[in-house]
Design an enzyme around this catalytic site. Sequence first.
Site, PDB file in Angstrom:
ATOM      1  N   GLY A  35      -5.411 -12.215   5.746  1.00  0.00           N
ATOM      2  CA  GLY A  35      -6.523 -12.598   6.608  1.00  0.00           C
ATOM      3  C   GLY A  35      -7.395 -13.679   6.017  1.00  0.00           C
ATOM      4  O   GLY A  35      -7.882 -14.579   6.726  1.00  0.00           O
ATOM      5  N   ASP A  54      -2.303  -9.530  10.029  1.00  0.00           N
ATOM      6  CA  ASP A  54      -2.151  -8.410   9.103  1.00  0.00           C
ATOM      7  C   ASP A  54      -1.072  -8.779   8.098  1.00  0.00           C
ATOM      8  O   ASP A  54      -0.074  -9.423   8.455  1.00  0.00           O
ATOM      9  CB  ASP A  54      -1.784  -7.122   9.847  1.00  0.00           C
ATOM     10  CG  ASP A  54      -1.960  -5.880   8.982  1.00  0.00           C
ATOM     11  OD1 ASP A  54      -1.267  -5.766   7.956  1.00  0.00           O
ATOM     12  OD2 ASP A  54      -2.785  -5.031   9.333  1.00  0.00           O
ATOM     13  N   HIS A 112     -12.004   4.010  17.099  1.00  0.00           N
ATOM     14  CA  HIS A 112     -11.682   2.752  17.771  1.00  0.00           C
ATOM     15  C   HIS A 112     -12.591   2.499  18.968  1.00  0.00           C
ATOM     16  O   HIS A 112     -12.788   1.346  19.366  1.00  0.00           O
ATOM     17  CB  HIS A 112     -10.203   2.737  18.163  1.00  0.00           C
ATOM     18  CG  HIS A 112      -9.290   2.648  16.974  1.00  0.00           C
ATOM     19  ND1 HIS A 112      -8.789   3.761  16.344  1.00  0.00           N
ATOM     20  CD2 HIS A 112      -8.819   1.570  16.285  1.00  0.00           C
ATOM     21  CE1 HIS A 112      -8.030   3.386  15.323  1.00  0.00           C
ATOM     22  NE2 HIS A 112      -8.030   2.067  15.263  1.00  0.00           N
ATOM     23  N   GLN A 121       0.822  -1.201   0.000  1.00  0.00           N
ATOM     24  CA  GLN A 121       0.000   0.000   0.000  1.00  0.00           C
ATOM     25  C   GLN A 121       0.863   1.261   0.000  1.00  0.00           C
ATOM     26  O   GLN A 121       2.033   1.232   0.366  1.00  0.00           O
ATOM     27  CB  GLN A 121      -0.935   0.011   1.209  1.00  0.00           C
ATOM     28  CG  GLN A 121      -0.258  -0.181   2.549  1.00  0.00           C
ATOM     29  CD  GLN A 121      -1.229  -0.590   3.636  1.00  0.00           C
ATOM     30  OE1 GLN A 121      -2.433  -0.407   3.532  1.00  0.00           O
ATOM     31  NE2 GLN A 121      -0.716  -1.154   4.713  1.00  0.00           N
ATOM     32  N   ASP A 161     -10.633  -4.488  10.994  1.00  0.00           N
ATOM     33  CA  ASP A 161     -10.038  -3.146  10.976  1.00  0.00           C
ATOM     34  C   ASP A 161      -9.222  -3.024   9.694  1.00  0.00           C
ATOM     35  O   ASP A 161      -7.995  -2.943   9.706  1.00  0.00           O
ATOM     36  CB  ASP A 161      -9.167  -2.952  12.214  1.00  0.00           C
ATOM     37  CG  ASP A 161      -8.719  -1.509  12.388  1.00  0.00           C
ATOM     38  OD1 ASP A 161      -9.273  -0.623  11.701  1.00  0.00           O
ATOM     39  OD2 ASP A 161      -7.811  -1.259  13.196  1.00  0.00           O
TER      40      ASP A 161
END
Length: 585
Positions: free
Chosen positions: A430, A395, A351, A308, A447
């Site tokens: 994931g 992650d 959060h 990313q 998330d």
Amino acid sequence: MAKRRTGTTTFLVLTFVVSFCSFVYEFVYSELLTVMYGETVTQYVITVGLYFFSLGIGAALSDDLNPDSHGGNFFRTEVFLAAVAPAGFLLVIGLNSVRIPPAVPAELLWVVARLPVVAVGFLSGFELPLLTHMVDELGDDGEAAPAWLRRLGGRVHGSVIAVLRLFWDVERKTGTRSGLSVVLAMDYVGGLAGAVLYARVLYPGWGLIPTIFVLALLNAVAALVFIVRFGEWSWTPLDVRAPLVRRVPTVLLVVCLLLTVSYGGVVAKHDTADERLSELYLEQHIENEYRPGAMRAQVVSQGTTPYQHVIRYKRTWTGAGPNPYFTGDTERCLRLGSAIQMCDSWADSYHNGLVDVPMSMFERGPETKVLVVGGGDWVAIDHLRKYDVTVDQVDLDAEFMNRTKNDPFFSRWHHDSYEYERLNTTIADGYQYLRKTDEQYDLVLLDIPGATNDDLLKLYSKEFYGSVRRHLTSDGVLVTWTYSADSYPEHHKAFVNTVGAAGFTRQLPYWAWEDIDSDGETERIERFYVLAPGDRRPLGVENGTAYVNRYADRYRDRRWQPVPHYRGVRVNTIFHPNYDILIDT
């Protein structure tokens, strides 16, 4: 007798260079359009289709070029490519940087953004026919290449012919080969080199902006090498009937020289050029999300991980009247790709919504097991740590996670939660993690970034949500943030039908709340859903977390509802994606 020098080797090198550029232009424009408009598969497929169509048109029209000026036309083609390709690249960026009046049809912008692909493909279509004609004109005595290379080529050729004889009627050709076969062979080699170097070196190491200028520089240098080698003023005259290039317009030669020098400077300072052009685009893109003159953006830092583009920036309120977005005049924000992820004003409240609201439904202690998919900034882990629960985190982006550990912007919010003793972090995708693990979870928190590109489609698929459901305990639930149904109705319908098809029959929607601009009024921050495959315990206000107690009037009436189903809206699956679930940011 001296051997006749025909220059075929130079032609083969030129063919390699121009085919290398041609293939990589295709990749660069495909990725650029994906970055600007999303939908990776769609952009790549349309770009490749348009590019090959334009190549065919250019190749077909090459016969209408003056047969007595193949060399001159090849020089013109390379100069035009060197000028048009970067200009078209900057045009696409410009279309996504300036404010386009609403009256301009989106279809017109779609067409204009793809004209550079057509132009570059059309010009590239001239190259191979022109090179083929010139190779045939020069002739080849079979000794243009070094002796060792000819021997190696002969062995490879013999081996391939032996295989071909098993399936075709073959008569091995020796000696001089047609210009078409020689040029095509080198074209395919250049294409392979372009694909490999773009994927492994240029794009990950340099990025799109420097790459487009590297390619344009190669086109300009190829043009100069060609006229120096084959012009009537050539420093290395050839034993041919006539030079391939007799005259070159002075203006065109000056343009070629200026482009070569300019692009050479850009490539030499590619880091600076990349950073400045990227910042100009990003700052304008961010400012365009607000009414004209209301917000100023300043990129603080940016970088690319293997997965990313990470952008840190400041936004400053410059509009008239009180700032409705945050307290004060300036705050820091984070973007991943084109999607905003976190700002100082709502990092905590987001959060709170993701973690503190659903934790009201569970025991706060080690017996509650939580899976966090994503959360590479560690802030969700910090909120979970308050409840002493057991956390598994998965992650994919280890580089981003390492960056955020000690970065002051993130550490202000995560408080070194990566050191939490009940945390087990796995670096993995994931989707794949859930396919392989046998663990069962009371609470699964997604998330993850918004559905802004094809790479994230599988995390919004029926298969992924189905895997989550199968890893829930008997009282387990899934919690995820979503885009507003009012702002993104097509996404919402595809999302709801997808989670429903995955076996989630009950939903509990709610918002996170905060007074982010200190005006005494509580604002809605983010939309969340608790999803379950059946009835679950209610959202506990009386025994809720501190955050839920603070906004008890907002959560007391939250009730489980059936997951609706929208007729005529297709479910998003791995092998049959529904692109309506993607968000155009």
